[in-house]
Design an enzyme around this catalytic site. Structure first.
Site, PDB file in Angstrom:
ATOM      1  N   SER A 114      -7.499  10.352  51.472  1.00 39.31           N
ATOM      2  CA  SER A 114      -7.605  10.245  52.937  1.00 39.31           C
ATOM      3  C   SER A 114      -7.807  11.609  53.586  1.00 39.31           C
ATOM      4  CB  SER A 114      -6.367   9.554  53.520  1.00 39.31           C
ATOM      5  OG  SER A 114      -5.206  10.338  53.333  1.00 39.31           O
ATOM      6  N   HIS A 115      -7.565  12.709  52.845  1.00 42.13           N
ATOM      7  CA  HIS A 115      -7.729  14.044  53.433  1.00 42.13           C
ATOM      8  C   HIS A 115      -8.593  14.964  52.572  1.00 42.13           C
ATOM      9  CE1 HIS A 115      -4.695  12.374  56.040  1.00 42.13           C
ATOM     10  NE2 HIS A 115      -5.038  13.293  56.922  1.00 42.13           N
TER      11      HIS A 115
ATOM     12  N   LEU B  37      -0.713  18.444  55.693  1.00 41.56           N
ATOM     13  CA  LEU B  37       0.123  19.628  55.957  1.00 41.56           C
ATOM     14  C   LEU B  37       0.527  20.377  54.687  1.00 41.56           C
ATOM     15  CD1 LEU B  37       2.475  18.268  58.781  1.00 41.56           C
ATOM     16  CD2 LEU B  37       0.236  19.360  58.960  1.00 41.56           C
TER      17      LEU B  37
ATOM     18  N   PHE C  40       4.450  13.448  54.437  1.00 43.37           N
ATOM     19  CA  PHE C  40       4.047  12.065  54.730  1.00 43.37           C
ATOM     20  C   PHE C  40       4.010  11.796  56.219  1.00 43.37           C
ATOM     21  CE2 PHE C  40       8.549  11.847  53.213  1.00 43.37           C
ATOM     22  CZ  PHE C  40       9.174  11.596  54.425  1.00 43.37           C
TER      23      PHE C  40
ATOM     24  N   GLY D 222      -5.916   7.566  58.062  1.00 37.25           N
ATOM     25  CA  GLY D 222      -7.062   7.771  57.166  1.00 37.25           C
ATOM     26  C   GLY D 222      -7.071   6.758  56.025  1.00 37.25           C
ATOM     27  N   GLU D 223      -5.897   6.376  55.553  1.00 31.64           N
ATOM     28  CA  GLU D 223      -5.795   5.415  54.443  1.00 31.64           C
ATOM     29  C   GLU D 223      -6.252   4.031  54.912  1.00 31.64           C
ATOM     30  OE1 GLU D 223      -5.540   4.681  50.748  1.00 31.64           O
ATOM     31  OE2 GLU D 223      -4.890   6.678  51.390  1.00 31.64           O
TER      32      GLU D 223
END
Ligand code: NDP
Ligand code: PYC
Length: 340
Positions: free
Chosen positions: A50-51, A127, A182, A190-191
């Site tokens: 997702s990132h 992060l 998390f 994004g997921e």
């Protein structure tokens, strides 16, 4: 580059080259391209779909809205005592973090504790890369950022809170620290977007539709509201993130961020708070003992058959460094289209 079924196999250098080409093509200034590329490569390398590369699509869409200052030069403000502020001047958060990190570390080592506030940034990243950078200095780290109002508070049905991640890091012997990172929503947005792209249903508990009914349809959950993890506990932590990385540092809440977005669908605008603690500030000359005692705790966790957070990520990192990464063909084609 090799093709296998519907995936494309890329080396990490190829991921970096793709990211640079896509971002430069959108007109992003070089310093930002390098800072953003480092996090895209890190996300893909560590199996955080997702990132990783997917974020290039989000990033390009955001740049097209005109909501990002493409050539912003972050300004570091050395506040009194243990406080650093970096004004990102409307640019992406990554470069602002890079510019503020040396002073954060210096202040934490001088005072025992220090805080870095990033203001007026556009934030689309995980992060943990920032946490790992602080922990590499032997410091304990925390990071928080609000996002857009996509998540209903526990007991409510309307989007108000952000997906508001909380990340923490603790140094360990060797290359792999203890890190968790998390969203305070059941999952990162994004997921859910990746499920929508893949035509897959989402599990119950991730979101509700616009009428407040539980849904497994990703598009309906995005149009309705996402849910917090752990009911009222995740909801309270999410509100904490709103407060400490919003009003406390003079920046936007997730509701204010989405109002400013005004339907453009750009990434969240606002601030981030990063805290760094030097164990020597508490422990002085006995500082090393906290490491051994933490290792005893980690051994006891793993000894029960449980796993530490980031273990999956670090295993993915080892694999990707040796073998490269597999990217779904459709995602690869969509990112390639950004370059053309
Ligand atoms: P996950 O629910 O996948 O969980 C993330 C954390 O939990 C990781 O540290 C993960 O370690 C750990 N974990 C997962 N399963 C286990 C397990 N069985 N045992 C122990 N630890 C476990 O992530 P989210 O979807 O909540 O968030 C994904 C990313 O999205 C984060 O990096 C976050 O920063 C980012 N994000 C960014 C936002 C922004 O505004 N900038 C907003 C929201 C999210 P491991 O990786 O090893 O599995
Ligand atoms: O996945 O929720 C998310 C997210 C928001 C901003 C960056 N990532």
């Amino acid at each position: 580059m090799t093709n296998q079924q519907s995936d494309v196999l890329l080396s990490l250098d190829e991921v970096a080259a793709l990211s640079r080409a896509a971002l430069l093509r959108q007109g992003l200034a070089e310093a930002h391209v390098e800072a953003v590329t480092a996090t895209i490569v890190a996300g893909e390398r560590d199996g955080c779909a997702s990132h990783g590369i997917y974020r290039l699509l989000v990033c390009a869409d955001t740049l097209k809205t005109g909501k990002v200052a493409k050539d912003a030069i972050p300004v570091v403000d050395d506040r009194a005592g243990g406080v650093v502020r970096v004004n990102a001047k409307g640019g992406f958060a990554q470069l602002a973090f890079q510019r503020g990190l040396p002073l954060l570390v210096e202040k934490a080592k001088r005072n025992g504790i220090a805080a870095l506030a990033i203001n007026d940034c556009v934030h689309f990243a995980a992060l943990w890369p920032e946490i790992e950078a602080v922990v590499a200095e032997g410091l304990v780290a925390f990071a928080f950022t609000p996002s857009h109002a996509w998540v209903a508070p526990a007991g409510g049905t309307k989007p108000l809170l952000g997906t508001n991640p909380i990340a923490f890091g603790w140094p360990r012997p060797g290359p792999y620290p203890f890190v968790f990172d998390f969203a305070t929503s059941a999952v990162a947005r994004g997921e859910i977007e990746l499920h929508r792209r893949a035509g897959k249903a989402i599990p119950e508990g991730w979101g509700i539709d616009a009428e407040g009914r539980s849904t497994t349809d990703p598009a309906a959950a995005m149009a309705g509201a996402m849910l917090t993890f752990g009911g009222h506990k995740g909801s309270a932590l999410s509100i904490m993130v709103e407060l400490i990385a919003g009003p406390l540092i003079g920046d936007l809440t997730s509701a204010e961020s989405i109002a400013l977005d005004a339907g453009a669908k750009a990434s969240p605008i606002g601030g981030e708070l990063i805290l760094a603690i030097d164990p020597a500030g508490f422990l002085g000359g006995e500082a090393a003992q906290h490491i051994d005692r933490a290792e005893t705790l980690f051994d006891a966790v793993v000894g029960q058959g449980a796993r530490l957070p980031s273990q999956r990520r670090f295993e993915a990192r080892k694999r990707s460094l040796a073998e490269g990464v597999r990217v779904p063909r459709k995602l690869y084609d969509d990112v390639l289209a950004l370059v053309r």
